[in-house]
Design a protein around this motif. Sequence first.
Motif, PDB file in Angstrom:
ATOM      1  N   ARG A  27      67.219  39.875  58.914  1.00  0.00           N
ATOM      2  CA  ARG A  27      66.473  41.137  58.950  1.00  0.00           C
ATOM      3  C   ARG A  27      67.361  42.245  58.402  1.00  0.00           C
ATOM      4  O   ARG A  27      68.409  42.529  58.924  1.00  0.00           O
ATOM      5  CB  ARG A  27      66.031  41.452  60.372  1.00  0.00           C
ATOM      6  N   THR A  84      61.669  32.993  52.732  1.00  0.00           N
ATOM      7  CA  THR A  84      60.959  34.225  53.078  1.00  0.00           C
ATOM      8  C   THR A  84      59.481  33.937  53.310  1.00  0.00           C
ATOM      9  O   THR A  84      58.879  34.453  54.249  1.00  0.00           O
ATOM     10  CB  THR A  84      61.152  35.273  51.972  1.00  0.00           C
ATOM     11  N   ASP A 114      57.452  37.494  58.661  1.00  0.00           N
ATOM     12  CA  ASP A 114      57.966  38.763  59.174  1.00  0.00           C
ATOM     13  C   ASP A 114      59.361  38.646  59.789  1.00  0.00           C
ATOM     14  O   ASP A 114      59.972  39.663  60.117  1.00  0.00           O
ATOM     15  CB  ASP A 114      57.018  39.328  60.237  1.00  0.00           C
ATOM     16  N   LEU A 115      59.871  37.444  59.946  1.00  0.00           N
ATOM     17  CA  LEU A 115      61.225  37.292  60.490  1.00  0.00           C
ATOM     18  C   LEU A 115      62.288  37.701  59.476  1.00  0.00           C
ATOM     19  O   LEU A 115      63.442  37.904  59.825  1.00  0.00           O
ATOM     20  CB  LEU A 115      61.471  35.849  60.940  1.00  0.00           C
ATOM     21  N   VAL A 116      61.882  37.809  58.215  1.00  0.00           N
ATOM     22  CA  VAL A 116      62.794  38.242  57.160  1.00  0.00           C
ATOM     23  C   VAL A 116      62.304  39.589  56.664  1.00  0.00           C
ATOM     24  O   VAL A 116      61.127  39.751  56.344  1.00  0.00           O
ATOM     25  CB  VAL A 116      62.815  37.232  55.987  1.00  0.00           C
ATOM     26  N   THR A 117      63.208  40.554  56.629  1.00  0.00           N
ATOM     27  CA  THR A 117      62.836  41.869  56.107  1.00  0.00           C
ATOM     28  C   THR A 117      63.799  42.252  55.004  1.00  0.00           C
ATOM     29  O   THR A 117      64.915  41.763  54.936  1.00  0.00           O
ATOM     30  CB  THR A 117      62.858  42.953  57.211  1.00  0.00           C
TER      31      THR A 117
END
Length: 116
Positions: free
Chosen positions: A111, A49, A54-57
């Motif tokens: 995401r 993370t 920001d590619l992981v939400t």
Amino acid sequence: MARDLAAVYDAAARLMEADPRVCRILLIEPVADARLRRYVRDTIPVLTTSALGDLVTGSIDDPQLRMRFSALFGALISLFVEWTEGSLGADRDAFVRHVSTVTTQLIPELRIPVDR
């Protein structure tokens, strides 16, 4: 990002190519030993993370996100083990391209809508 991933995977492949025992130490043993597996399970989502930003939400405590991390890392571990053992051929560049492609295809799966 794909270029960065390829560089990371190429470095890892070179390391394991030079000494296949590295694959066993870094990828097989942590899965085989329950204590190491718990440590990996707890640290990989946090590290990933941080690296992917920001590619992981979503929350790293969300079971859906944890399942997605597990799928990604399971695929990567399997690919590196099989390649190091020689069952995927010896073309490191082709291997790195494939692993990079798999990763970029699975990253969107990390995401999780925050408002679900």
